[in-house]
Every structure is written in C-alpha cells, then in structure tokens.
Design a protein around this motif. Sequence first.
Motif, PDB file in Angstrom:
ATOM      1  N   MET A 667       2.450   6.277  19.143  1.00 14.83           N
ATOM      2  CA  MET A 667       1.333   6.891  19.509  1.00 14.83           C
ATOM      3  C   MET A 667       0.576   5.377  19.642  1.00 14.83           C
ATOM      4  O   MET A 667       0.655   4.709  19.216  1.00 14.83           O
ATOM      5  CB  MET A 667       1.030   7.645  18.272  1.00 14.83           C
ATOM      6  CG  MET A 667      -0.246   7.903  18.289  1.00 14.83           C
ATOM      7  SD  MET A 667      -0.983   8.623  17.241  1.00 14.83           S
ATOM      8  CE  MET A 667      -1.826   6.682  16.593  1.00 14.83           C
ATOM      9  N   ARG A 668      -0.401   5.959  20.560  1.00 16.97           N
ATOM     10  CA  ARG A 668      -1.608   4.767  20.371  1.00 16.97           C
ATOM     11  C   ARG A 668      -3.267   5.708  20.715  1.00 16.97           C
ATOM     12  O   ARG A 668      -2.935   6.699  21.531  1.00 16.97           O
ATOM     13  CB  ARG A 668      -1.722   4.090  21.646  1.00 16.97           C
ATOM     14  CG  ARG A 668      -1.351   4.433  22.756  1.00 16.97           C
ATOM     15  CD  ARG A 668      -1.474   2.791  24.001  1.00 16.97           C
ATOM     16  NE  ARG A 668      -1.173   3.011  25.437  1.00 16.97           N
ATOM     17  CZ  ARG A 668      -0.587   3.392  26.579  1.00 16.97           C
ATOM     18  NH1 ARG A 668       0.736   2.874  26.452  1.00 16.97           N
ATOM     19  NH2 ARG A 668      -1.175   3.793  27.656  1.00 16.97           N
ATOM     20  N   ILE A 669      -3.808   5.283  20.518  1.00 15.45           N
ATOM     21  CA  ILE A 669      -5.198   5.781  20.763  1.00 15.45           C
ATOM     22  C   ILE A 669      -6.026   4.917  21.449  1.00 15.45           C
ATOM     23  O   ILE A 669      -5.599   3.818  21.824  1.00 15.45           O
ATOM     24  CB  ILE A 669      -5.622   6.037  19.224  1.00 15.45           C
ATOM     25  CG1 ILE A 669      -5.422   6.423  18.901  1.00 15.45           C
ATOM     26  CG2 ILE A 669      -7.576   6.688  19.659  1.00 15.45           C
ATOM     27  CD1 ILE A 669      -6.392   6.641  17.454  1.00 15.45           C
ATOM     28  N   GLU A 670      -6.595   5.367  23.141  1.00 15.32           N
ATOM     29  CA  GLU A 670      -7.186   5.550  23.811  1.00 15.32           C
ATOM     30  C   GLU A 670      -8.645   5.365  24.065  1.00 15.32           C
ATOM     31  O   GLU A 670      -8.765   7.073  23.461  1.00 15.32           O
ATOM     32  CB  GLU A 670      -6.584   5.587  25.921  1.00 15.32           C
ATOM     33  CG  GLU A 670      -5.180   4.696  25.124  1.00 15.32           C
ATOM     34  CD  GLU A 670      -4.940   5.336  27.681  1.00 15.32           C
ATOM     35  OE1 GLU A 670      -3.676   4.963  27.462  1.00 15.32           O
ATOM     36  OE2 GLU A 670      -5.267   5.869  27.294  1.00 15.32           O
ATOM     37  N   TYR A 671      -9.615   4.478  24.718  1.00 12.15           N
ATOM     38  CA  TYR A 671     -10.935   5.660  24.569  1.00 12.15           C
ATOM     39  C   TYR A 671     -11.249   5.014  25.581  1.00 12.15           C
ATOM     40  O   TYR A 671     -11.037   4.706  26.474  1.00 12.15           O
ATOM     41  CB  TYR A 671     -11.618   4.494  23.186  1.00 12.15           C
ATOM     42  CG  TYR A 671     -11.937   3.766  23.687  1.00 12.15           C
ATOM     43  CD1 TYR A 671     -13.418   3.158  24.236  1.00 12.15           C
ATOM     44  CD2 TYR A 671     -11.159   2.942  23.507  1.00 12.15           C
ATOM     45  CE1 TYR A 671     -14.080   1.893  24.169  1.00 12.15           C
ATOM     46  CE2 TYR A 671     -11.624   1.474  23.779  1.00 12.15           C
ATOM     47  CZ  TYR A 671     -12.739   0.988  23.777  1.00 12.15           C
ATOM     48  OH  TYR A 671     -13.525  -0.038  23.282  1.00 12.15           O
ATOM     49  N   ARG A 672     -12.173   5.568  25.933  1.00 13.02           N
ATOM     50  CA  ARG A 672     -13.587   5.033  27.700  1.00 13.02           C
ATOM     51  C   ARG A 672     -14.812   5.974  27.126  1.00 13.02           C
ATOM     52  O   ARG A 672     -14.964   6.858  26.080  1.00 13.02           O
ATOM     53  CB  ARG A 672     -12.756   6.019  28.885  1.00 13.02           C
ATOM     54  CG  ARG A 672     -13.039   7.012  28.848  1.00 13.02           C
ATOM     55  CD  ARG A 672     -12.997   8.062  30.005  1.00 13.02           C
ATOM     56  NE  ARG A 672     -12.610   9.202  30.510  1.00 13.02           N
ATOM     57  CZ  ARG A 672     -12.138   9.723  31.745  1.00 13.02           C
ATOM     58  NH1 ARG A 672     -11.995   8.889  32.291  1.00 13.02           N
ATOM     59  NH2 ARG A 672     -12.803  11.244  31.222  1.00 13.02           N
ATOM     60  N   VAL A 673     -15.558   5.187  27.701  1.00 11.36           N
ATOM     61  CA  VAL A 673     -17.510   5.172  27.828  1.00 11.36           C
ATOM     62  C   VAL A 673     -17.634   5.869  29.293  1.00 11.36           C
ATOM     63  O   VAL A 673     -18.230   4.983  30.235  1.00 11.36           O
ATOM     64  CB  VAL A 673     -18.120   4.241  27.371  1.00 11.36           C
ATOM     65  CG1 VAL A 673     -19.541   4.889  26.916  1.00 11.36           C
ATOM     66  CG2 VAL A 673     -17.594   4.127  26.221  1.00 11.36           C
TER      67      VAL A 673
END
Length: 997
Positions: A667-673
């Motif tokens: 698992m990995r966590i990704e983000y964006r703005v």
Amino acid sequence: MILALVFAGPLRAEQASLREFGPADGLESLGVQAAAQDAEGFLWVGTQNGLYRFDGVRFRRVGTAQGLAWISALAPQGDGLWVATFDGLWWWHRGQLVAVPGPDGKPLKIVGPNALAPAPDRTLWVATKDGLHRVTPSQGGGGWRVERTLPEDTRRPWLRQVEDGLAVLRDGTLWFACGSALCRLREGAVERFGKERGVPAARWDCVMPGSNGSLWVRGGAYLLELAPGAERFVPHTDAGLESDEVSAYPLAEDAQRRILTATRSAVLRWDGRRWERFGEASGLSFHVRVGALLADREGGLWLGALGAGLLQWRGYAHWETWSSGDGLPSDEVWRFLRAGPAASDPLYVGTGRGVAVLDTQARRFRPLASNASGAVDIGALAVDAKGRLWAGTWGGQVVRHGGTPVGPGRVEARLRSGDTVYGLMPDAPEGPLIVGLRQLYSWQPGRVQILPEAEVGKGDFGCACRDRDGRLWVGGSASLLSPRKGRWQRFDAGGGAVYHIACLRDGSLMVSNGEDGIHRLRLQGDEFLRSKETPKLLQGRQVLGLLEDSRGWWWVNTDAGVAVFNGQHWRWLDQQAGLVWSDTSGDSLYEDVDGSIWVGTSRGASHIRVPQALFEPVRGKVSLEEVRSGEHSWPLSRGENSVRFPWGRDVIEVPLSAPVFTMRSAMRIEYRVLGFDDRWAQAPPDAVRLAGLPPGSYRFEARVVDRDLGVESPASGFGFDVEPPWWLTWQAYAAMVLSVLLLVWLLHGWRVRRVQGHAAALEALIRQRTRELETSRQALRELGAHNILAVEEERRRVARELHDELGQQLVAMRMEMSVLKAGGDAGRPPTGEQWQALRERVDHITGSMRGLVQNLRPPALDGGLEAGLQWLGAEYERSSGNSCRVEVDADARLLEPDAKIMIFRVAQESLSNVMRHAKAASASLQLRHGPSGWDLRIEDDGIGFDTTAPRSGFGLLSMQERAELLGGALSIDTGPGRGTRVHLHLPERQPDTTEST
C-alpha cells in the motif's frame, strides 16, 4: 450431539506467525484487555492504563485530557465507539470524547470486559454494578438518555447481579449473565436459563452471537453453544478448557466463521468439526492471559495479551506456518512433495535434518528415520511408480523409504565424494537420472554411473524440469542440456549459467542465473530466443527458485521474500504479508494438489492456502481528521469541509492515516492539491506538509493505492482557502485607493502651497534683488560720484602741484635765468654759486615731478608684482610696527598687467584697512596659483567687523568692483572678535610673457 464430541480433545495446530506491538509502536501500556474496530477501520485498544487507536503504523493515545485510565470494555456502534471504564461511560464520535453519566448524573461503574452490547436500533445495553442500563439517543439528537431497565424483584434477586456478559441478537433479543445463570430479555420478558437448559452454575463472562444464528457463552472452564432455534445449550467439553475462576476469556468469530476463544496458555479455534489448539508449540510463546480477541474486517486476527501488548496473527486464514514445533526435523525446509494426485496422499517435506511426512489426523509432521549420515539436508524428493519415496541429500546419498505407511529409509546409492543431490528422476524415459551439483549420473539399482563429461560437461548443474512435450531440460554453469535421440545436446541460453529453471505451459522456459533476474527462453530450431522478464520488484534480488503453477502464475523465491505474477500484476510477499521468514530456501516452491503453494524458508514452511486472496486489492481509505497550521488545528468531519488559512509563513500540515493491516507493504498513500497541482504524488509516512501556496481556493485529496495492482481507493478530501496577505485583501485595496486619493489631495494641496510659496519667495526675492540692485545702483552712483570727485580732486591736486610747486619753481628758475642773462649782457658771467643754485632748482623741479608721477602709479610695480607685494608688506610693517608675512607664487610674473595692478590695489586697500581699523598684531598676504586660477588671501588676527553693518567708505565696494572687472570674485570672512580674511579669486587667463625676469 455435535460432531466435536467424538474427539477426546483439541488438535494441535500449525504455527502462528505473530507480530508484537508495544511501546516502540506507541502502545505504552501492555496490559491489553479490550479491542475493537470502528466503522473507519481503526483498531482501538483498551489497556489497564489508557485508550489507544491504531492506524496500521502508530498507536495514538486518546482521552488523556479526560483522564481515561483503566479501560474495561469497547464497543463500536455506527460511526462512533463506546468506551467503558471503572469511572464512567464515554462516547467517541468524530474526534470528540463525551462523558455519558448515569440516570442520577453520576458516572456509571462498569467492570466487565463484555459489559457493553450495542443494538441495531442505536440502543446500548450496559451492565454496571448497579444493574442493567439502557442508553438511547436523546430526542433532540444532542445527547444520550440513560435509564435502568430491570426493576428490583425480591423473588428474582439474580436480576440485580448483572455486571458482564451482554450480547444482542439481530432481532434485538438481549442475552446477559444474571448471577450464576444466563438470562434472555425478549419483548419485555426475562427468561432465566439454568441447569435445566444446559447452563451449569458458573460466572459467565462472555456471550457472543454467531453469524449462523448460534449463541456462544464462555465462563471459567465452560464453553456452551446454543444452536439456532434451540432452547438448550450444549457444552463443548472437547475444547480442553482449564478451570479458571479468576480470569475472563474472550470469544470471537473469524471471517471463515470459525469460533475462537482462549485459555491461560493457548488460543482455541473451532472449525465446525473439531477444536484446534495454538499454544507455546505453535508460536504463542507468551505466558500471559489473552484478554481480547478481534477478527478485523480484512480477515486478520488480533490478540490482546495482558502484559505482552497487542499481537497480529500475520497471514491468518490464508497462510499456515509449520516449523520444528510441529514435528519437522529442522526449521530449514528445502523440498516438498505430495505422493499422489489426491489430497489424502502423503505430503513429504525435506528439511535440513531429513524427511518428514504430514499426519493429517494429528496435524503434525512425523520425521522419517534413515541410515544416512553426514550432510542429511534434503536436496531432492521423488516418488517412483511403485509409490516408494526417494530422497537425495547434500552429502550425495540416495535414500529409499518404503512401506505403508512409509517407514525408515536406507541409503541405496552414493555419488562421487563431494557431490550433492539436486534432482532425482527414478522413472525418467531416458532412464533413471540423478542431477548432482558436479555431475549427472545414470542410476541403476544399487549403483550410479557418471555420464561422460564429453557429452554433458562438468560442474554446477543443480536444476531440471520437463516441458509440455516431455522433453527434459537440465541447467548448469554450461547453460542448458537436453537428451535427444540417446545423446545429450548442449544449448546456449544467451546469458551464461542457468541455476534455476521452470518449464512453462506454453513450451517456453523461465530461467535465472540467480543474479540477473529472470528470463524467458523460446526454442526456435536449435537456438533460444531470450527475453528479459524481470519486474521492478525483483531488481537487486537474488533469485533462489522458479515455479509456474497450474493457473499459469509465476512464483519466484528470493533472499528477501517471494514474488508472484498472476499474468497481469506482480505481488510481493514477505514476513509482513504472512511469510514465516523472508529468507526463502533455494528451489523450495511447490504447488499442492489443491492449488495451494508451499514455500520453504530457513525458519520453517509457509503454506499459502488461498493464493487467489493474495491479489485481492488492498482495502482501505485515507482518513482525514484534522488539519494543522502553526499552533492551530481544524477538525475535519466525514462530510465536505472548507477551511480558511490566514496568510503567513506557517506550513499547512495534513496528518494522513489509512487503517490497513493486511498486505500493508503493498500500500501507498497518494495526495494532490487541486488548484495547485492536479498530479498525484506519494505522501510522506505521517503527514503532508504544504508550504508556499499562493492565495486562492484549493481542494486536498488523498487515496490509498495498491502499488502492485494499481487499484485506487475513493479519494478523501476537503476544500480549503489560503487567504491573501492583508495587502491583497479588498479592505487593503480600498484603503490603498483611499490612501492614493488622500495622497493626491495632499500632493495637490502641497503643490498649491509650494507654488504659492515659490511665488511668494520669488516676489520676496525680486523685492530683495530690487532693493539690492537699487542699493548697488546707489552705491555705483555714489562710487561714480566719488570717483568723479576723486578724479577732479586728483586733477586739482595735480594742477595745484603743477601751479604751486612746478609753476613757482619754473618762474623762480626763469627769474634766475633772467638775472644770469642780464649779468651776461652786462659783462658779468654767472658765478659758480649761481650755477649751483640753478642746478638745485632743476633738481627740485625733477623731484617734484617724480613725486607726482609716483602718486599716480606705484614705482614698486616696475620691479614686478612680487616686488610690489613685498614692498606693501614692508610698508605695512614700517607704518604699523606689526609683522606681515608675504608669500607670492613665482609664476606671478606671468599675470597680465591689469591683473597685476588689480591684485596690487586690492592688497594695498586690504592692508590699509588692517592698519587703520583691525588693531591686529599680525597679518599675512598670500598669492597662489591653483588649477582654476589665482587666489589672493589677506588675513589678520584683529577685531573683525560686522559685514551687515552700514559702511561709510568705498574701499570694500571698490575692491569688489575691481574683482568683477576681471571676471573674478571677492569674498570676506569676518565677524566681531575673530579677525578678517579677504579672498580674491581670478580665473585663469592667457598669460603675459612680455615681462622678463
């Protein structure tokens, strides 16, 4: 009577692979006695010293400010969590912890670990020291209402003895422990279940509904089951429970609907037919009581131990672990082999100390003895057509096990000294064959024969497989060998040695030299076409074995785990995923008849019972609970949020958590703005920190990504605004506009005043200049009149001198000459005295003329300007009696005549003024030639004078007029009591070279 009663006791089960969580993970208290999972997936742990929440990475303590210490029980309900302590009942909801007091406003005293029972209608049943209570939401929805439900009844005193053991069925029926019996509250009526209904007198601690409609009850040494629709409980005496009147043990049901409970020394599991026991021999080596059992939503199992913290059973349900504690001769496992195509056929395991066979009834391995000696590590297993088991050892011995069931083994053949058995083919079409590390051997009963090196080469074989066409391939340092028409043929694999090989279903080969990943070989004629198949997760790994299973999946074991490919995606398996140990053994992959996979490691064997479950996407969603900036924080609810951040240098910090516990390494966590950068980026482990965002509106989103499968969870997010700095707000713009208008108005007023001031100053200057011009004109008129009068006076003086002096002298001389003539006519010649008198008369006339001429032009100038100035100094000293220092530049002789006269006259007038008015003790006269011209300075140390006071003389004015006539400038620096300094500056002019030295 249920089927379990035919067994005398619980069977010993395989090993449990446990991971312990404690202070290093943030769980500071190890006395775990309650565990629960909320709607978001977070694990909650109640300990003897605080409440903790776990997101898969770190534990965070909750309720410290409220003083939560000894946690009695936990119960999730809806999107919240009930927390029971000795000192009260608490409700956790969206980051807030609220106390729920009893009917009298005092805290509820809750002791039992199973004293909370949420009902489907949002009701909570609570067992306290004061009896049974019911908690319901207030009508306004802003709180909770607590009421006692069971009235005091002297005929039924056991109704007051309700402190633990609550459970609510799907239909709302409540079961609870009442005294030493069990009670059922249904439709307002209470029924008591005692001995007549299969409930012996005991302290009942835990009541749990089963997913199939059954009811399980645990208390001390008793474990009861109430079948669906039944009215009498059945005891599970085969569970092997120990009598324990002090401790309370939990009940749980896993994803496979198996019932779990615990004793002081083990965990027990009911599979519907029999009980399995997991104790110290199964890896549960802690000697403390299990206070909590929790089956999470991902199918995992958690154990809360009093004194050992929280333990995760890795790979639970999908993995089995076997080790020397399960009867294996050694934890080093090298080979697996099922004796036939049926699951009932024996399973053999080759270990570092010989062979073992699995006893399916006892669920335990039984070692097989043999007379082999030396290095008895098993390098090969085979079953011949007669069902006999053959084992090859690292010491080069071939052992045969016979009998039914299989019995002790006897060495039937030995390889050349120093060789190792890596392959046994007793029924090969080419004839029985042994693959050794250094040689290939033909195999006949009782003897082995080395195949000629001219045909097969020498050294480092170690792997073999048979392709779909039945063709045998043997790998080694000399690439590949294959028998054809009775002879061995060599093939170049294009990459050097082949130490690991798997024959694929499409006829190609998968090979590896151990260091350069994996490659695929397709035979075209007598040559191989080679293609690299190494995925990113295998780069840098040491390949130790290859397998293609019946599904067409590829398995690769390495020095750090196992990689598996299902035809679309790769998945990485290591100890965190459930593997007993990440360092796998070489060529220890084996597919069983049911499609399950066995993996050998240096610490036991792992059995992947459901390989399909490995490719289930990682379940989970990012939880966003708060956002921080500087010293402030803003809570986030599950709905849409909008946060406004003031402008500043503080970093915006968004803590991220994703409660994922199975396959978390994938698992990995990704983000964006959104509004700044729409691209997804991998998030840091704990929180995303945003800095330098310009003012504007944004949306933060985060998601969980299964890095192996590429599957993303729905995005969690919130909107936020970064306020502009004060100078970019509309108030600032309005203030700036007003400021500009005010500034324009002020500038306009200032400009008007300045123009008016300039006009007034100009008028005053004009008036002053007018006065000065008038004064100057008057002075010039006076100077002109003075000069006219002076000229007339000079003329009168010259006339008077000529008339009175020269005229009289000439008349007297004429008379004397007449006398001399008369005497001469009379014959009397002039006497010497007469001639002397006439000569003196002429000398007197000459002296008078000389004096007259000297007054008109100083004779000192005839010797040059330097001599004239020196003469003025000497005259000043002679007349005043004071000293006068004179310094003249040697180039003064080059000045023009009019400039010389001007300088002389100014110096003469200045020294004259010093002598008449200054009362000075000393004076100085200096003439210097500079870059811009000539400078004459006359200084004295006299009394000075006020330059603004009216003057009656014309000396200074005369000097200024003389200076201006030659384009020069005259300045006077003086004041009362500080002497006088006269400075005449004449600009450079064409020099006069007519004057000689």
